[in-house]
Design a protein around this motif. Structure first.
Motif, PDB file in Angstrom:
ATOM      1  N   UNK A   1       1.067  -1.209  -0.140  1.00 13.48           N
ATOM      2  CA  UNK A   1       0.023   0.099   0.025  1.00 13.48           C
ATOM      3  C   UNK A   1       0.715   1.316  -0.030  1.00 13.48           C
ATOM      4  N   UNK A   2       0.536   2.244  -0.941  1.00 11.17           N
ATOM      5  CA  UNK A   2       1.430   3.372  -0.826  1.00 11.17           C
ATOM      6  C   UNK A   2       1.032   4.337   0.219  1.00 11.17           C
ATOM      7  N   UNK A   3       1.829   5.106   0.489  1.00  9.16           N
ATOM      8  CA  UNK A   3       1.656   6.277   1.568  1.00  9.16           C
ATOM      9  C   UNK A   3       0.378   7.107   1.198  1.00  9.16           C
ATOM     10  N   UNK A   4      -0.017   7.511   0.149  1.00  9.15           N
ATOM     11  CA  UNK A   4      -1.224   8.108  -0.340  1.00  9.15           C
ATOM     12  C   UNK A   4      -2.563   7.396   0.030  1.00  9.15           C
ATOM     13  N   UNK A   5      -2.274   6.090  -0.180  1.00 10.78           N
ATOM     14  CA  UNK A   5      -3.653   5.112  -0.179  1.00 10.78           C
ATOM     15  C   UNK A   5      -3.576   4.961   1.412  1.00 10.78           C
ATOM     16  N   UNK A   6      -2.608   4.707   2.197  1.00 14.35           N
ATOM     17  CA  UNK A   6      -2.728   4.551   3.717  1.00 14.35           C
ATOM     18  C   UNK A   6      -3.380   5.845   4.509  1.00 14.35           C
ATOM     19  N   UNK A   7      -3.087   7.054   3.953  1.00 16.47           N
ATOM     20  CA  UNK A   7      -3.450   8.274   4.398  1.00 16.47           C
ATOM     21  C   UNK A   7      -4.919   8.279   4.101  1.00 16.47           C
ATOM     22  N   UNK A   8      -5.163   8.043   2.870  1.00 17.94           N
ATOM     23  CA  UNK A   8      -6.890   7.922   2.352  1.00 17.94           C
ATOM     24  C   UNK A   8      -7.685   6.896   3.063  1.00 17.94           C
ATOM     25  N   UNK A   9      -7.044   5.715   3.451  1.00 14.95           N
ATOM     26  CA  UNK A   9      -7.653   4.815   3.996  1.00 14.95           C
ATOM     27  C   UNK A   9      -7.983   5.140   5.537  1.00 14.95           C
ATOM     28  N   UNK A  10      -6.915   5.735   6.313  1.00 11.13           N
ATOM     29  CA  UNK A  10      -7.078   5.915   7.667  1.00 11.13           C
ATOM     30  C   UNK A  10      -7.949   7.166   7.577  1.00 11.13           C
ATOM     31  N   UNK A  11      -7.940   8.264   6.929  1.00  9.25           N
ATOM     32  CA  UNK A  11      -8.934   9.248   6.852  1.00  9.25           C
ATOM     33  C   UNK A  11     -10.347   8.891   6.628  1.00  9.25           C
ATOM     34  N   UNK A  12     -10.657   7.844   5.860  1.00 10.29           N
ATOM     35  CA  UNK A  12     -11.891   7.462   5.251  1.00 10.29           C
ATOM     36  C   UNK A  12     -12.560   6.678   6.528  1.00 10.29           C
ATOM     37  N   UNK A  13     -11.712   5.863   7.116  1.00 10.05           N
ATOM     38  CA  UNK A  13     -12.275   5.106   8.242  1.00 10.05           C
ATOM     39  C   UNK A  13     -12.403   5.755   9.527  1.00 10.05           C
TER      40      UNK A  13
END
Length: 141
Positions: A1-13
């Protein structure tokens, strides 16, 4: 998982959890608590939703930045994020001012007819929750 995907996932949840906890648990229960009058409940609700909306705006910005700097295959992630963010914008720009006017009137002692803005706000919350679930699943896929 890329850093941007990790940030988006955390922010989403985080965003999803906050909306469910506040809009669908705290808000309806507040008026059932012993001793909570309508004016007290409205005062608490205004403070809580102001804070929630500020946090939501932060999560939306984090997701938006992650979408801009990241690379995404397919349209699910940007479309789901767009729907969630659009629902928040409509709530903040169109519905919240109506709710504020209504709560101002109630707090001033002018009951008047019930507003349908609350139903619209809840409907937008449901769409936003579905979009955030869709976004979270798309990010994890």
């Amino acid at each position: 998982m890329t850093a941007s995907a990790a940030v988006a996932t955390a922010a989403c949840f985080l965003w999803l959890g906050m909306v469910i906890a506040i809009s669908f648990v705290e808000a309806p229960l507040k008026f059932r608590a012993p001793g909570v009058t309508v004016p007290i409940g409205l005062g608490i609700g205004r403070l809580v939703f102001r804070a929630l909306n500020a946090m939501e705006a932060g999560w939306a910005i984090a997701i938006l930045v992650a979408l801009v700097v990241g690379s995404w295959s397919g349209m699910a992630v940007p479309v789901a994020a767009g729907v969630a963010i659009a629902m928040l914008v409509v709530q903040l720009v169109a519905v919240r001012p109506m709710l504020t006017r209504r709560s101002d009137a109630v707090l001033a002692g002018h009951e008047g007819p019930r507003s349908r803005a609350h139903i619209v706000y809840v409907a937008l919350e449901v769409v936003k929750v579905v979009a955030l679930i869709w976004l979270g699943i798309a990010l994890l896929a």
